[in-house]
Every structure is written in structure tokens, then in C-alpha cells.
Design a protein around this motif. Sequence first.
Motif, short mmCIF file in Angstrom:
data_model
loop_
_atom_site.label_atom_id
_atom_site.label_comp_id
_atom_site.label_asym_id
_atom_site.label_seq_id
_atom_site.Cartn_x
_atom_site.Cartn_y
_atom_site.Cartn_z
N VAL A 1 0.95 -1.19 -0.05
CA VAL A 1 -0.01 0.02 -0.10
C VAL A 1 0.96 1.09 0.00
O VAL A 1 0.54 2.27 -0.76
CB VAL A 1 -0.89 0.02 1.25
CG1 VAL A 1 -1.84 1.23 1.33
CG2 VAL A 1 -1.75 -1.13 1.17
N ALA A 2 1.82 1.37 0.68
CA ALA A 2 2.62 2.48 0.98
C ALA A 2 3.26 2.83 -0.08
O ALA A 2 3.44 4.10 -0.75
CB ALA A 2 3.65 2.45 2.23
N PRO A 3 4.00 1.79 -0.87
CA PRO A 3 4.50 2.22 -2.31
C PRO A 3 3.54 2.96 -3.31
O PRO A 3 3.89 3.64 -4.07
CB PRO A 3 5.08 0.97 -2.73
CG PRO A 3 5.44 0.10 -1.44
CD PRO A 3 4.34 0.63 -0.54
N ILE A 4 2.30 2.12 -3.40
CA ILE A 4 1.46 2.78 -4.38
C ILE A 4 1.03 4.09 -4.08
O ILE A 4 0.87 4.92 -4.90
CB ILE A 4 0.24 1.82 -4.43
CG1 ILE A 4 0.59 0.35 -4.84
CG2 ILE A 4 -1.07 2.36 -4.94
CD1 ILE A 4 -0.49 -0.64 -4.82
N VAL A 5 0.87 4.46 -2.87
CA VAL A 5 0.46 5.86 -2.34
C VAL A 5 1.39 6.86 -2.55
O VAL A 5 1.26 7.98 -3.15
CB VAL A 5 0.36 5.86 -0.78
CG1 VAL A 5 0.20 7.43 -0.12
CG2 VAL A 5 -1.03 5.12 -0.42
N LEU A 6 2.75 6.41 -2.56
CA LEU A 6 3.80 7.27 -2.70
C LEU A 6 4.06 7.47 -4.27
O LEU A 6 3.93 8.67 -4.81
CB LEU A 6 5.13 6.80 -2.28
CG LEU A 6 5.50 6.95 -0.75
CD1 LEU A 6 6.90 5.98 -0.44
CD2 LEU A 6 5.48 8.49 -0.21
N VAL A 7 3.93 6.51 -5.06
CA VAL A 7 4.04 6.39 -6.56
C VAL A 7 2.69 7.40 -6.93
O VAL A 7 2.95 8.23 -7.98
CB VAL A 7 4.44 5.09 -7.32
CG1 VAL A 7 4.07 5.32 -8.72
CG2 VAL A 7 5.52 4.58 -6.83
N THR A 8 1.56 7.05 -6.73
CA THR A 8 0.44 7.90 -7.06
C THR A 8 0.53 9.42 -6.74
O THR A 8 0.17 10.35 -7.35
CB THR A 8 -0.70 7.23 -6.31
OG1 THR A 8 -0.77 5.77 -6.55
CG2 THR A 8 -1.92 7.96 -6.93
#
Length: 704
Positions: free
Chosen positions: A531-538
Motif C-alpha cells: 500500500v505505502a509504495p502505491i500511495v507514494l507513486v500515485t
Amino acid sequence: MTVGKTPTKGVGRRRAVPWALLGLWVAALVLVGPFAAKLADVQHDRATDYLPSSADSTQVARIQDALPGGESTEMVIVYHRGGGLSADDRRVAAGQIEKIAEAHELVGGAPQGVPSDDGTTLMYPVVSNEPGHDEKLRDALVEDVRGVARGQDGLSVEVGGTAALGTDAGKVYDSLGGPLLYTTVAVVALLLILIYRSPVLWLVPLVVAGIADYLSMGVAYGLNQGFGTTVTGQSSGVMTILVFGAGTDYALLLVSRYREELRRIEHPYEAMAAALRGCGPAVLASSGTVAAGLLCLLAADLNSSRGMGPLGTVGVLCALIAMLTLLPAVLVLLGRRVFWPLVPAYGSEPTPRRSLFAAMGDSAGRRPLIVLATGAVLLGALALGTLNLPGPVKQEDSFVTKPESVTAMETLARAYPERGTQPIDVITPADRVDRTLATIRDTRGVESAEKGRTADGWAEISVIAKDTPQSPGETATIKSLRGELKGSYVGGDSAEQIDLEDTNSRDTKIVVPLVLVSVLLILFVLLRSLVAPIVLVTAVVAVWGAALGIGGLVFGPVLGLEGTDPGLGLLSFVFLVALGVDYGIFLMHRMREESLAGAEPAAAALTALRSTGAVIASAGLVLAATFAVLMNMGLVQLVELGFVIAVGVLLDTFLVRTYLVTSASVALRRKMWWPGGLSREPAPGAGPSEPTEPPRQPEQVGAP
């Protein structure tokens, strides 16, 4: 505060290691020095140097190099008088052209003038094979022609055409080395003085960054010699920006953590070792992410983009190595006094104060969903500005301050509105040159076509279109010629611009997914979460769209730029995603530390923001300012790239990191770390979810 005790043994090591590191750096600079000075010699900035070898334009340039005399140097000498040319003006023009023909070997001898219908302008196409593909000889020829073709008594004379444009662009690229470096150093120095408030400390990371830049130049030259890596003015300039920008960011994190450790550890050597253990992993991870994103450019077809990948990576890695080895060594040798007048005394407590980022964190923590929704709407609204981006930049609009070659093209466009003034080069097999000529002359949009040189089974044909250069009509003519002339190649300046746009479009479709996948994979491993990587990249993708949108609102209406560089979207995406995730790692790394220490998710997010907000803001300001230096250069592509990246970094630093990522962390709570151990509620009385990483005391954690 927990104050560390330092054993008496190891004093010799504390003294020997910094000096040994200094010795290694001196040796490295001695080895690299002779090569660093040669980087400018392998820099090339012709359009065909940017294009892939498979492009029609590149094939035309390659074959022209092999024809008698090499590549053609094409110029247009423009004589103009607003009230109409007089008989004396025509005699002056004819005499100057004759003098040029006597001094240089011109294809076809002295050219005949082509008068405009309104009688105000006389155009002389000048073609020479003297320079071949040697850019220095080309520049010398252009300057010699300009020295002869001079106006007098109200008669204006301008030298334009392909060669003159190349010479003027070369002057801008040649000027990048000195002014770009000096301006970058001045900007970084000013910001470091304001951040550190010390008359000495600011100089240390600045000097180390300069040494890293020198090292990167030598390594870049080695890549060119060993692997044929393309070196352009743009890529070498961006490499310098990355060394100073990223290097100063790493220095800010390390120095800030070092200051914190000096309050609890007596000896600078042990304090620096603790600082490196504390922030080193985050710095290594963030630099690795930037390098991985940049290396995705190796998949690009465009030589300039493909070359920027390894050169940018070299810049980041040289900055990383310098800031994790040379900077610590110098700081340890200088001791606490380098922080004067704000010296961190052993055993002292930092002065407590209410920070801006604490207030911002509190507001994000109270209403996380409202903050998230408001931020998303704002970024989306800004992204709509991309609809206002101007079309692809024309060659004559690629300079911020118009040189003589551009004003010559504008004069020609006004005087010959219904006639092409820039040749289209066609290379065809020599055994079918007559059939090719007939096909060309029958092609819609062609004004004339003349046979040129023949050698090695190839023949050259110069085509003049009916429409003005880089107009929709001329573009259609070039595409028609390419469709009709199977087995032949169609090149020239306008064709090169078409190939640049097509190649950039193809590269964007390949490189963008590669960057996203590579960055996500690294973040998955680093943060142990999906979840955290997807939040950052988004978040960083949204920043990229908003920064481009702001560009659309500023480029034309405010800066007066007439077009958008075809490579702006791809390059700005790569840099903003890689650098934006870089800052996200700093924040999330601290958040993870707090969570491992037992803090609740919301508290961990707010503590991470309060602790790292100031240093991330300082780093963001420095990085944005270094890229903004590109806006002071003379080419539209550099101005636009510098603007979009600087604006994007500022948005990422002060909006996305402070509000949106923090709000998302508060709203998602433990789900932010799913499916890692931190996503699970600890059992009553149990310790941290992942005991393999023991918690540190709060005063020992993270960057300040």
C-alpha cells in the motif's frame, strides 16, 4: 536524553580513518582529473546526434558524410531593406557573395539571388562541403561568412539556415559549462548559508559537491569512451544539477543527524558513525531509487535521452559516494567547531520550539480525509493546465533570446510566405536517381528538386517545398515523400524535428511503465508493504501532472514561449517520479522507525513529519533552486525542463509530503503497511510487530 559513553580505545582509528578517506579521494581525483577536462570534447548537440541510427534523418546525415566533401553546410544569406532594395543594395550583395565564393568552395559556385515579390528581400542559398561533419570547422565557416556579409546604410544582412542555427545553438551549449556551474554554486551557497546560519559549515558540503561534480565528469568521459554513451549539452548540464542538488540533499540529512548525535556522543568520530547508521540506509535507498528510475532511460530510442540515463546516474552516485565518505571525513576532522556559532554541546538539549511542520501535521491529523480530498482536487485542477501547453516547438522558437539565425528565418518567412526556404534532403540509390527525381517533382507540395552529389551508390537530391519550414504543409510533404520513396531516405532540419517528435512519443510509451514498475518494486522491498509504495507513486505522478499543468499556464502567457519541447513530458516524468519518491523514502523511513519503536500509526506519521519536515523542506528548496538554474539558460528545452521539475519538487515538498502522504498515513493507519508485520495489531502486552529491528530511543531516531 540518553548520553552515550565512548571507550578510550580506538583513538588511533578515529584519527586514521578520516585521513585515509581524504587520501583515497586525492588519489581518485589525480586519476580522474585528465579525463574530466575532456568531457566537453566529446559533447555533440546536432539533432542527428540526438536521433536513433534507424531514423531517416540519421541515415541521410550518415550517407552525406561519406559523399565527396562530407556533410553539406547549408546557409541562407538574407539582404533586406524595409522600403525596398536599391540598385546599390543589389550590387553590395552580389559583391559580398562573390567574395565568399572566392574564399570558400561552394557547391555550384557563387549562388544566384532569389528576390522576394515585394522587392524588400534578396535571398542567397549558400552550400559548402568544406567542414564536412566537423562542428568546429562549420562554426568557423559560418562566422567567416558573417564577417563578410555585413549591412550598411540601413541595409540589414542576416545569415541563417541549418549551419547558422547549429552554430548559434552550439554557442548556447558551450556557455552552459561555466555559467551553469557558477550559478548553481551561488544558489546552493546562498541557501546553505540561510539554512545553517554558520559562516563555515555551508562551505564544507559545497566544496564536497564540487569535488563530486569533477569526479562525475571524469566517469562520464570514461562511459563515452568505453561504451559510446551519448554526451550532450543537456545531459552534462543535468548531471551537474543532480550532483549539486541531490548531493546537497544528502548532506543536509547527514549533517542534521550528525548534529543530533553530537549532543549525545562525546567524540565526533563515534557521533558520525551513529549518524551514518541512522540516516545512511534511507540515503542509500533513495539514491538507489533515483538511479533505477534514470537507468530506465536506457530503453529509450532517442540517443540524448538514453545518454542522460547513465550520466544522471553517474551524477547521483558520485554525489552519494562523496557525501557518505568525503563529507563525514572532513566534518570529523574539523570537529564541533565547524558548527560555530550554533555548536551542539555534548549532553545538551536542543531548544524546544513549535515548528511550522508540527502545526501542519496537526491539521492533517485532525481531518485527514478532508485534506486528502482537497489536495486531490487541487492537483487535478492544476493538471488541466496541460490542455494549454503550446504545440511542439519549432526550430526558430527554440531560443529564449533570438540569435541572428532565427531573425533571418523570420525575415524569410515574411518575405517569402508562399515558398519554402529550407531544403529537404533526399538520399536515393544512384541507379534510380532519375525515377526518384520524377516522383519527387510529381509529389504534392514540392516546389523544386535538384540533383546533387553522387558517390558510393548513393545520390543526393535537394528539395524545396512550397510551404514554409515546419508548417503543417511542409510536414505533410515530407511524410508524402517518405511514403512514396521506398528505399530512399528523407532528411533535413524539418525532417529531423518530425523524427524527434515520433521517437519521443515511442520512448514515452516504453520508459514510463518501466520507471513505474522499477520504482514500485524497490519500494515494495524497502518498505515491506504494497500500500505505502502505491500511495507514494500515485502522489508523485499527480505532482508531475500538476507541474506540467502549471507549465501550460505559464509557458505561453507569462514566459512567451512559442512551443513545448517534445521530450519535456518524458524527462520531467522520470526526474519527478524518481526525485519525488526520494523524499517519500525519507519520510516513510522515519515513520517506519517510529512504528517499530511502538508508536501508534497516527502518532508515528505525525512524529515523522515533525522530525523530518524541516530537513526535507530544506532539501526540497535546494533541489528546486538548482533545477531552476536551468531557466537562466538560453534554450527553451532547458527553461521548460527546469521550470517543471522545480515546480514539481516544490509541490511535492510542501503539499504532497507534508499534507497528502501524512493524511493518507493517518487515514489508513496500519493498512498503510499491508501486508507487512506493521499492518497487524500487536497482541496486548506484546512489543513491536517486527522485533527483528529493535526500537531506538526517540531522541536517537531519524533525521531532524
